[in-house]
Design an enzyme around this catalytic site. Structure first.
Site, mmCIF file in Angstrom:
data_model
loop_
_atom_site.group_PDB
_atom_site.id
_atom_site.type_symbol
_atom_site.label_atom_id
_atom_site.label_comp_id
_atom_site.label_asym_id
_atom_site.label_seq_id
_atom_site.Cartn_x
_atom_site.Cartn_y
_atom_site.Cartn_z
ATOM 1 N N LYS A 1 0.811 -1.085 0.029
ATOM 2 C CA LYS A 1 -0.126 -0.197 -0.079
ATOM 3 C C LYS A 1 0.745 1.258 0.053
ATOM 4 O O LYS A 1 1.337 1.743 1.041
ATOM 5 C CB LYS A 1 -0.822 -0.161 1.028
ATOM 6 C CG LYS A 1 -2.325 0.707 0.922
ATOM 7 C CD LYS A 1 -2.221 2.415 0.681
ATOM 8 C CE LYS A 1 -1.655 3.106 1.793
ATOM 9 N NZ LYS A 1 -1.843 4.667 1.758
ATOM 10 N N GLU B 1 8.680 1.926 11.880
ATOM 11 C CA GLU B 1 9.403 2.658 11.780
ATOM 12 C C GLU B 1 8.908 4.302 11.615
ATOM 13 O O GLU B 1 8.274 4.739 10.489
ATOM 14 C CB GLU B 1 10.367 2.655 10.448
ATOM 15 C CG GLU B 1 11.754 3.466 10.648
ATOM 16 C CD GLU B 1 11.870 4.652 9.932
ATOM 17 O OE1 GLU B 1 11.587 5.946 10.623
ATOM 18 O OE2 GLU B 1 11.999 4.801 8.784
ATOM 19 N N CYS C 1 13.808 11.113 7.449
ATOM 20 C CA CYS C 1 13.519 10.610 8.839
ATOM 21 C C CYS C 1 14.840 10.653 9.886
ATOM 22 O O CYS C 1 14.737 10.991 10.831
ATOM 23 C CB CYS C 1 12.780 9.164 9.033
ATOM 24 S SG CYS C 1 14.059 8.038 8.149
ATOM 25 N N GLU D 1 8.613 16.705 15.089
ATOM 26 C CA GLU D 1 9.200 16.438 13.807
ATOM 27 C C GLU D 1 8.605 17.428 12.812
ATOM 28 O O GLU D 1 7.182 17.529 12.572
ATOM 29 C CB GLU D 1 9.034 14.839 13.539
ATOM 30 C CG GLU D 1 9.613 14.809 12.139
ATOM 31 C CD GLU D 1 9.563 13.248 11.818
ATOM 32 O OE1 GLU D 1 10.688 12.581 11.343
ATOM 33 O OE2 GLU D 1 8.506 12.528 11.946
#
Length: 511
Positions: free
Chosen positions: A183, A258, A292, A390
């Site tokens: 996906k 993650e 990331c 973040e």
């Protein structure tokens, strides 16, 4: 004006499962936007539970009845090598598609196919060389590990460097003998469409590779909850990861999550100043800051702090911001207007929390599209939102420290723990500080240089589990212990009379 659409992109993208293309059961589609104009340029099938059900059924049939899980490692490895060769052939095409679809500068997109191909070659080699353990009890028993593929793997991938990230999950899943349902992220589905021809040309059996497009809240949610998708590998935000974690519990999913980071780069005053400067500039501003492992918090020892901030700002002001297709561009358009709004809202927050050194707005020569200037904040307090949260864009927070203990405390004072970077010429300090940082990965005196054999993953809010090397194969496999009797086995005779203390199992060693 919209950039020229690369050749080979279809007008519409369909799901692929069971070896054939399919529209959504509902007939729904969604628009994919080109990030320099935010104009739609292709439609993709919008999957939901009905489409996921069909794709998982195809994957389960291929797993239960097809040849893939039962192939010898060398047979699967041969097909994985063919996948790698097919990926490498389309390097230029992929770079153009990836740059156009995601806003990634073309100069940074050109290596994605080669990295993706290497992922398949690496895991092809690994499954052929893999050795599992046997444990002997001479004359009594031998115990060995029987490794088997776990089943249907649900792979949910992010929108930053999407094709390469997809390969990072597809390669070990397929190498292990699993069948997969991919996906892709809804912001960047176009390069994922290239996998269909790649898999077919490489000879992957029908039903082994399947793909469903759509939104996380519909297609992604249905995949996580599907009882026949035995494991989920997810890369994305912490908030979504928590939802995946909760929704996978009812079916006891095997999970690898993650979830991003807020990675610190600690620069001591004995570091190689120029190399640390180069590395932290690249670490924040490459890939448009949408990475990331970005070193988005730079902690600098106070004795060199002012010099570093000035040098960093001077270099940041010279970074070339421009269209993704321009080979001199270093930062291009952010992936989507929703993400652009998020990043620019954090910049406005930062202006109230810290000292804006440079950037903070839209480049004047780019009035349309998701463009943001390289933005540098200094004197950022540890309780500032731009220090804690973040942002995932070309924005950096620089904070001073005095002592080694203070640097470690600052590095650990966030919810995340994915990566970290330490810059010092003191070998003992480098190792001690690296070991004290709460993160899954630390680089000493370098930027994010990956070794595919090492574990990749984080701690705290950065995720659950590790992939990379044998750890990836462990995740996609079940390791069954089989115990074989080689001699007479003493068994306590329940219900019998006259047995001794040894008959109670109290008298001998177990190994």
């Amino acid at each position: 004006m919209m950039a020229t659409k690369p050749a080979g992109i279809p007008d519409g993208i369909q799901h692929y499962y069971g070896g054939a293309l399919h529209d959504s059961v509902s007939g729904d589609v969604f628009d994919v936007l080109e990030p320099t104009t935010n104009e739609p340029y292709v439609t993709a099938a919008a999957g939901d539970k009905a489409d996921i059900d069909r794709a998982v059924a195809a994957a389960k049939h291929a797993f239960d009845h097809g040849p893939w899980p039962r192939m010898l490692p060398r047979e699967r490895a041969t097909i994985l090598y063919r996948i790698a060769d097919e990926v490498a052939k389309i390097n230029d095409e992929l770079a153009a598609v990836e740059s156009y679809d995601s806003g990634l500068p073309i100069r940074q997109a050109k290596g994605q196919a080669n990295r993706a191909a290497e992922n398949f070659r690496f895991f092809a080699d690994l499954i052929v060389a893999q050795v599992d353990q046997a444990f002997k009890m001479p004359g009594r028993q031998i115990n060995y590990v029987n490794r088997k593929p776990l089943g249907v793997a649900g792979l949910i991938t992010p929108w930053n460097t999407p094709f390469m990230q997809e390969s990072w999950k597809l390669a070990p899943a397929l190498a292990s003998g699993c069948t997969v349902v991919l996906k892709p992220a809804e912001f960047t589905p176009v390069s994922a469409n290239l996998w269909v021809d790649i898999m077919e040309r490489a000879g992957v059996p029908d039903g082994v590779f399947n793909i469903v497009y759509g939104y996380g809240a519909t297609a992604g949610d249905a995949l996580v909850k599907h009882p026949d998708a035995t494991l989920i590998s997810f890369t994305g935000s912490l908030a979504t990861g928590k939802t995946v974690y909760a929704n996978g519990a009812s079916n006891m999913k095997h999970l690898s999550l993650e979830l991003g980071g807020k990675s610190p780069a600690i620069i001591f005053d004995d570091a190689d100043f120029d190399k640390a400067l180069d590395s932290t500039l690249f670490g924040v501003f490459s890939l448009n800051g949408e990475r990331c492992t970005a070193s988005s918090r730079i902690l600098v020892q106070r004795t060199i702090y002012d010099r570093f901030v000035a040098a960093y700002a001077e270099r940041a002001e010279k970074i070339v911001v421009g269209p993704p297709s321009d080979p001199v561009t270093e930062i291009a358009a952010l992936v989507h207007p929703e993400h652009y709004d998020k990043v620019t809202s954090y910049i406005e927050i930062g202006k109230q929390e810290a000292r804006l050194v440079t950037g903070g707005g839209r480049p004047s020569h780019l009035p349309v599209g998701n463009y943001v200037e390289p933005t540098v904040f200094a004197d950022v307090a540890p309780d500032a939102r731009i220090f804690q949260e973040e942002i995932f864009g070309p924005v950096v927070a620089i904070t001073p420290f005095d002592t080694e203990d203070e640097a470690i405390a600052l590095a650990n004072d966030v919810e995340y723990g994915l990566a970290a970077y330490v810059w010092t010429s003191d070998v003992a300090r480098a190792h001690n500080v690296a070991g004290a940082i709460e993160s899954g990965m630390v680089w000493i005196n370098s930027h994010n240089v990956r070794d595919l054999r090492t574990p990749f993953g984080g701690v705290k809010g950065s995720g659950l589990g590790h992939e990379g090397g044998y750890r990836s194969l462990d995740f996609y496999s079940v390791q069954q212990s089989i115990h074989v009797t080689l001699g007479d086995v003493h068994t306590t005779r329940f219900g019998a009379t006259g047995y001794s203390e040894n008959d109670l199992g109290l008298g001998g060693p177990s190994a």
